[in-house]
Design a protein around this motif. Structure first.
Motif, PDB file in Angstrom:
ATOM      1  N   VAL A  80       2.356   1.793  -3.483  1.00  0.00           N
ATOM      2  CA  VAL A  80       1.339   2.266  -4.432  1.00  0.00           C
ATOM      3  C   VAL A  80       0.968   3.725  -4.143  1.00  0.00           C
ATOM      4  O   VAL A  80       0.839   4.546  -5.055  1.00  0.00           O
ATOM      5  CB  VAL A  80       0.092   1.354  -4.376  1.00  0.00           C
ATOM      6  N   ALA A  81       0.829   4.060  -2.869  1.00  0.00           N
ATOM      7  CA  ALA A  81       0.490   5.447  -2.508  1.00  0.00           C
ATOM      8  C   ALA A  81       1.596   6.403  -2.948  1.00  0.00           C
ATOM      9  O   ALA A  81       1.323   7.502  -3.448  1.00  0.00           O
ATOM     10  CB  ALA A  81       0.267   5.549  -0.995  1.00  0.00           C
ATOM     11  N   SER A  82       2.831   5.987  -2.786  1.00  0.00           N
ATOM     12  CA  SER A  82       3.957   6.823  -3.202  1.00  0.00           C
ATOM     13  C   SER A  82       3.951   7.005  -4.722  1.00  0.00           C
ATOM     14  O   SER A  82       4.195   8.104  -5.247  1.00  0.00           O
ATOM     15  CB  SER A  82       5.272   6.176  -2.739  1.00  0.00           C
ATOM     16  N   TYR A  83       3.649   5.936  -5.433  1.00  0.00           N
ATOM     17  CA  TYR A  83       3.553   6.012  -6.905  1.00  0.00           C
ATOM     18  C   TYR A  83       2.490   7.023  -7.318  1.00  0.00           C
ATOM     19  O   TYR A  83       2.729   7.882  -8.174  1.00  0.00           O
ATOM     20  CB  TYR A  83       3.239   4.617  -7.446  1.00  0.00           C
ATOM     21  N   THR A  87       9.453   6.810  -4.678  1.00  0.00           N
ATOM     22  CA  THR A  87       8.826   5.485  -4.794  1.00  0.00           C
ATOM     23  C   THR A  87       9.885   4.405  -5.002  1.00  0.00           C
ATOM     24  O   THR A  87       9.805   3.324  -4.410  1.00  0.00           O
ATOM     25  CB  THR A  87       7.831   5.472  -5.971  1.00  0.00           C
ATOM     26  N   GLN A 146      -6.316   0.025  -4.000  1.00  0.00           N
ATOM     27  CA  GLN A 146      -5.264  -0.843  -3.454  1.00  0.00           C
ATOM     28  C   GLN A 146      -4.497  -0.144  -2.337  1.00  0.00           C
ATOM     29  O   GLN A 146      -4.064  -0.768  -1.372  1.00  0.00           O
ATOM     30  CB  GLN A 146      -4.286  -1.264  -4.543  1.00  0.00           C
ATOM     31  N   ALA A 147      -4.314   1.170  -2.512  1.00  0.00           N
ATOM     32  CA  ALA A 147      -3.544   1.919  -1.519  1.00  0.00           C
ATOM     33  C   ALA A 147      -4.361   2.191  -0.271  1.00  0.00           C
ATOM     34  O   ALA A 147      -3.841   2.669   0.732  1.00  0.00           O
ATOM     35  CB  ALA A 147      -3.045   3.226  -2.122  1.00  0.00           C
ATOM     36  N   LEU A 196      -5.709   1.780  -8.352  1.00  0.00           N
ATOM     37  CA  LEU A 196      -4.552   1.824  -7.471  1.00  0.00           C
ATOM     38  C   LEU A 196      -4.906   2.522  -6.141  1.00  0.00           C
ATOM     39  O   LEU A 196      -4.420   2.104  -5.088  1.00  0.00           O
ATOM     40  CB  LEU A 196      -3.390   2.558  -8.157  1.00  0.00           C
ATOM     41  N   LEU A 197      -5.751   3.531  -6.228  1.00  0.00           N
ATOM     42  CA  LEU A 197      -6.194   4.193  -4.993  1.00  0.00           C
ATOM     43  C   LEU A 197      -6.893   3.197  -4.064  1.00  0.00           C
ATOM     44  O   LEU A 197      -6.693   3.200  -2.852  1.00  0.00           O
ATOM     45  CB  LEU A 197      -7.163   5.328  -5.322  1.00  0.00           C
ATOM     46  N   VAL A 232       4.367  -1.139 -10.423  1.00  0.00           N
ATOM     47  CA  VAL A 232       3.004  -1.309  -9.888  1.00  0.00           C
ATOM     48  C   VAL A 232       2.070  -2.003 -10.885  1.00  0.00           C
ATOM     49  O   VAL A 232       0.903  -2.211 -10.587  1.00  0.00           O
ATOM     50  CB  VAL A 232       2.377   0.041  -9.455  1.00  0.00           C
ATOM     51  N   ARG A 266       0.831  -1.208   0.000  1.00  0.00           N
ATOM     52  CA  ARG A 266       0.000   0.000   0.000  1.00  0.00           C
ATOM     53  C   ARG A 266       0.869   1.263   0.000  1.00  0.00           C
ATOM     54  O   ARG A 266       0.568   2.227  -0.690  1.00  0.00           O
ATOM     55  CB  ARG A 266      -0.936   0.008   1.219  1.00  0.00           C
ATOM     56  N   SER A 267       1.943   1.225   0.763  1.00  0.00           N
ATOM     57  CA  SER A 267       2.780   2.433   0.827  1.00  0.00           C
ATOM     58  C   SER A 267       3.499   2.673  -0.495  1.00  0.00           C
ATOM     59  O   SER A 267       3.665   3.823  -0.912  1.00  0.00           O
ATOM     60  CB  SER A 267       3.771   2.347   1.998  1.00  0.00           C
TER      61      SER A 267
END
Lengths: 119, 134
Positions: A28-31, B12, A114-115, A111-112, A68, A25-26
């Protein structure tokens, strides 16, 4: 899931990093936080006709999107990087960047989710 | 405890690599991060790491930043193992130059824990042959 997002990608991400859901999750959130700036930098450089300045954002966008599972966006970034390196031509680089922006808009909701963020 | 330094201008990418290293070396590593070559070199000098994971394509200097950083690190502390992290193809001239100049090896982006684990075993094996890293 949309076609722009590889359906098995997040499971692979979890397996590849041997990590837990919080790690996935982290990442994906960073992406999701990083990509808009990369697309913006790409567009600005392309508007200036600055291929060299397009290289780094295209390169980073390519590898992060592959990470991702945003396979369509990664493919578009591969083509933009080849253009930035002078290894390939694009009829309309700005239109290509527009397709990359659309592709990101398509994968973003999945993705949101998933995050664990708001949809 | 092994000291790791990750130098990559993508948050990332740093996060993903940090997760992969932590999972490849659970509980034994101390991981520092730097967001650009200058901060990477400063961290390298302040707290010399055993292993550096160095992104080859940073900022807008067309790949030179990675090579310049590698050279500066090798001059400062040749015994540190520097691993290039890149999606450049193996035949890319920058990558060939970097290996020729003393980089320990390279791993492909996206990074995978298993690849890191294999690489750390190689570092460990070489350290055993040559004497401990520190």
């Amino acid at each position: 899931m949309t076609a722009a997002l590889d359906p098995g990608a997040l499971a692979r991400l979890r397996a590849n990093f041997c990590g837990d859901d919080a790690e996935v999750r982290s990442i994906v959130a960073s992406y999701l936080a990083e990509v808009p700036a990369l697309l913006h930098a790409l567009r600005q450089a392309a508007q200036r006709g600055d291929r060299r300045g397009s290289r780094r954002p295209a390169h980073t966008l390519k590898s992060l999107s592959e990470t991702v599972g945003a396979s369509e966006l990664s493919r578009l970034a591969v083509e933009l990087e080849a253009w930035a390196n002078g290894e390939a031509s694009l009829d309309d680089p700005l239109a290509h960047i527009g397709r990359a922006e659309e592709s990101f808009a398509l994968v973003r909701p999945s993705l949101l989710l998933q995050a664990g963020g708001p949809s | 405890m092994t000291r790791y330094l990750i130098v990559d201008d993508s948050p990332t990418a740093r996060l993903a690599l940090s997760c992969a290293v932590r999972n490849a070396d659970p509980g034994r590593g101390d991981i520092s991060e730097a967001a650009d070559p200058e901060r990477g070199l400063a961290s390298f000098r302040d707290a010399p790491p055993d292993v550096v994971f160095l992104d080859m394509v940073m900022d807008d200097r067309g790949g030179l930043a990675g090579l310049d950083t590698l050279r500066a690190m090798l001059r400062a502390r040749p015994q540190t193992r520097i691993v290039l992290v890149t999606s450049l193809p193996p035949e890319h001239p920058d990558l060939i130059s970097a290996i020729g100049e003393g980089a320990f090896g390279h791993i492909r982006k996206p990074v995978r824990t298993e690849a890191i684990r294999v690489l750390l075993h190689e570092v460990e094996a070489e350290s055993g042959r040559l004497g401990r890293i520190r």
